[in-house]
Design a protein around this motif. Sequence first.
Motif, PDB file in Angstrom:
ATOM      1  N   GLN A 192       0.838  -1.194   0.000  1.00 38.17           N
ATOM      2  CA  GLN A 192       0.000   0.000   0.000  1.00 38.17           C
ATOM      3  C   GLN A 192       0.872   1.241   0.000  1.00 38.17           C
ATOM      4  O   GLN A 192       1.816   1.357   0.779  1.00 38.17           O
ATOM      5  N   THR A 193       0.614   2.162  -0.905  1.00 37.07           N
ATOM      6  CA  THR A 193       1.397   3.384  -0.959  1.00 37.07           C
ATOM      7  C   THR A 193       0.905   4.375   0.083  1.00 37.07           C
ATOM      8  O   THR A 193      -0.150   4.228   0.665  1.00 37.07           O
ATOM      9  N   ASP A 220      -8.778   5.889  -0.245  1.00 32.48           N
ATOM     10  CA  ASP A 220      -9.034   4.796  -1.176  1.00 32.48           C
ATOM     11  C   ASP A 220     -10.224   3.973  -0.685  1.00 32.48           C
ATOM     12  O   ASP A 220     -10.509   3.928   0.516  1.00 32.48           O
ATOM     13  N   HIS A 233      -5.538  -1.334  -2.990  1.00 32.03           N
ATOM     14  CA  HIS A 233      -4.167  -0.843  -2.863  1.00 32.03           C
ATOM     15  C   HIS A 233      -3.545  -0.783  -4.252  1.00 32.03           C
ATOM     16  O   HIS A 233      -4.038  -1.397  -5.206  1.00 32.03           O
ATOM     17  N   ASP A 234      -2.451  -0.057  -4.372  1.00 35.43           N
ATOM     18  CA  ASP A 234      -1.739   0.017  -5.648  1.00 35.43           C
ATOM     19  C   ASP A 234      -1.139  -1.338  -5.989  1.00 35.43           C
ATOM     20  O   ASP A 234      -0.819  -2.140  -5.105  1.00 35.43           O
ATOM     21  N   HIS A 235      -0.951  -1.573  -7.276  1.00 41.12           N
ATOM     22  CA  HIS A 235      -0.208  -2.760  -7.695  1.00 41.12           C
ATOM     23  C   HIS A 235       1.274  -2.504  -7.434  1.00 41.12           C
ATOM     24  O   HIS A 235       1.762  -1.397  -7.680  1.00 41.12           O
ATOM     25  N   SER A 279       3.002   2.488  -9.546  1.00 38.51           N
ATOM     26  CA  SER A 279       2.326   3.309  -8.546  1.00 38.51           C
ATOM     27  C   SER A 279       1.181   4.094  -9.169  1.00 38.51           C
ATOM     28  O   SER A 279       1.029   4.151 -10.385  1.00 38.51           O
ATOM     29  N   ARG A 280       0.418   4.741  -8.326  1.00 37.34           N
ATOM     30  CA  ARG A 280      -0.566   5.707  -8.781  1.00 37.34           C
ATOM     31  C   ARG A 280       0.130   7.007  -9.163  1.00 37.34           C
ATOM     32  O   ARG A 280       1.269   7.268  -8.748  1.00 37.34           O
ATOM     33  N   ILE A 294      -8.042   5.769  -5.059  1.00 30.34           N
ATOM     34  CA  ILE A 294      -8.672   4.614  -5.702  1.00 30.34           C
ATOM     35  C   ILE A 294     -10.183   4.657  -5.512  1.00 30.34           C
ATOM     36  O   ILE A 294     -10.682   4.774  -4.394  1.00 30.34           O
ATOM     37  N   TYR A 332     -11.739  -1.174  -7.622  1.00 31.23           N
ATOM     38  CA  TYR A 332     -10.667  -2.162  -7.448  1.00 31.23           C
ATOM     39  C   TYR A 332     -11.228  -3.559  -7.677  1.00 31.23           C
ATOM     40  O   TYR A 332     -12.276  -3.920  -7.142  1.00 31.23           O
ATOM     41  N   TYR A 387      -8.718   5.076 -10.658  1.00 29.86           N
ATOM     42  CA  TYR A 387      -8.306   6.219  -9.845  1.00 29.86           C
ATOM     43  C   TYR A 387      -9.050   7.480 -10.276  1.00 29.86           C
ATOM     44  O   TYR A 387      -9.397   7.641 -11.457  1.00 29.86           O
TER      45      TYR A 387
END
Length: 504
Positions: free
Chosen positions: A202-203, A211, A216-218, A222-223, A229, A232, A266
């Motif tokens: 998670q960023t 979010d 969470h981001d991949h 990154s985002r 977000i 998902y 996003y």
Amino acid sequence: MFSMILRAIIFFISSLAVLSAQDAYASAEDHPGVSRYKGATLRNTGVIHYQKVLVPVNVVPGTEGTEGTELIEVIGKITAHGYKLEGNKSTFEVGLNYKQVVEKLGAVLLVDCVNKLCGYEPLRFYWRSWAHYNSLVVDDNDENTRFLVAKRTTDKGDFYYQWVITNVYDGIIGIEQTIIEPEELLLNQVSVNNSTSIQAVQTTLKAEREDIEGSHDHPVISRYKGAYITDYRQREFENVHIPTGIAVNEVVPAITVEGKSTTIGYNLSNSQSTLQIYQNYLTALKAANFDILFSCSLVTCGHALLDDLYTSKTEQYRFNPVETNNDADSDFRLISAKLTASNKTILLIIAIEGALTSNDINKISVDIVEKSEMNTTKVIIDPQYLNDEIMLKGRVVLHGLNFAFNKSQLLPSSAESLRAITKYLALHPKQHFYVVGHTDNVGSYEINTQLSNARAQSVIEELIALKVDKSRLTPIGIGPVSPKVANSNDANKAENRRVELVLQ
């Protein structure tokens, strides 16, 4: 040409502060280079960075439509303000003040016209523009509407100024001003990890909202900084389509990949242009040694690219919040890319849709697939399970038999199931069976029938190698004619691809 002007006016018919040559009136909310007209009230303001626009720099009086309009392309920071001015001023008087502003700035006046003498009506395009939020300021286009464009050359680049001055109603003037400043592209807003070790990370990037829960981001990409977000979805195994060009007759050329998929939607502030978002993702992917399979911007993406990529209704909202049915002239951009490293392959799509108005927001969809084979070990069979199914139904699906893609060859992961089948047959030596192969409905009937029969034969050969009497087993391939469920999506199709033991 009309759509080009329309896109230009998207960022031009909004406005900012003005300097009265007689008496300037400054405010912290005004642009630092130009103050508001004395007594004017600020109604709305907006900023967008690194945006490509078309600037009207010349008009031919008396021409209709867009015939006499000369446009140039400019990229930069756009600041727009809208003001309301009371006190029985005329558009003529306010316009003269703005012409004095041009002189004070050391700028060159490129356009100064009134209503139809401008060659086209400036506000004709206003209602469909990004600056639509200023509608409380300029809500009419009468014969006294004045339109000015100026250019100032500096060592930092060319600045452009645009004003629209109109009578809102008796005694009320609407002033809209747009300032375009040269600006370098802001990069490093997206990071890519070209190590394909997949872990959920998670960023900690800041955003306007939290979010959605469970997202969470991949870890690979990154985002964009400041995004949050809104959508998902993650699936352990599915078919994912990666476009390699624009649609032709509603068919998108694409690579189809099987594996773990993650789709993330996003939202991002409209202060960032789609051009800047696009360039950040493109730069980050290239720096991480991704191969760019396809990229497009605006009209080069064609019409409804994402809508045509998947035909199943179950995938209708796959790319939320990005609209899949984008217009050919919409602010839409897309990148597809591939990375092969450490014996792993990752493919992805980045889709970007720009805000339509200042009250709207940018949308980004990231669709990632990690190429892999289906894990079928979650369903195991044993002799008791086989006996129960056969006694109840007269047949049983042989879970755990895995074939190479579109081939009859059994994979090593099938060994456990084959041992279980062999043990069951040894416990019931008088039983005889049809070994029946099934497929989904993808491809022709003839090919599917041949493939299903070959797979049934492969199962029998493996069982014979494990000392099962050949005379007890008869191979049959019936292809797609007896599905368990409707072939309406990838999960159902996977369930229909099977081998069964049927008691004779």
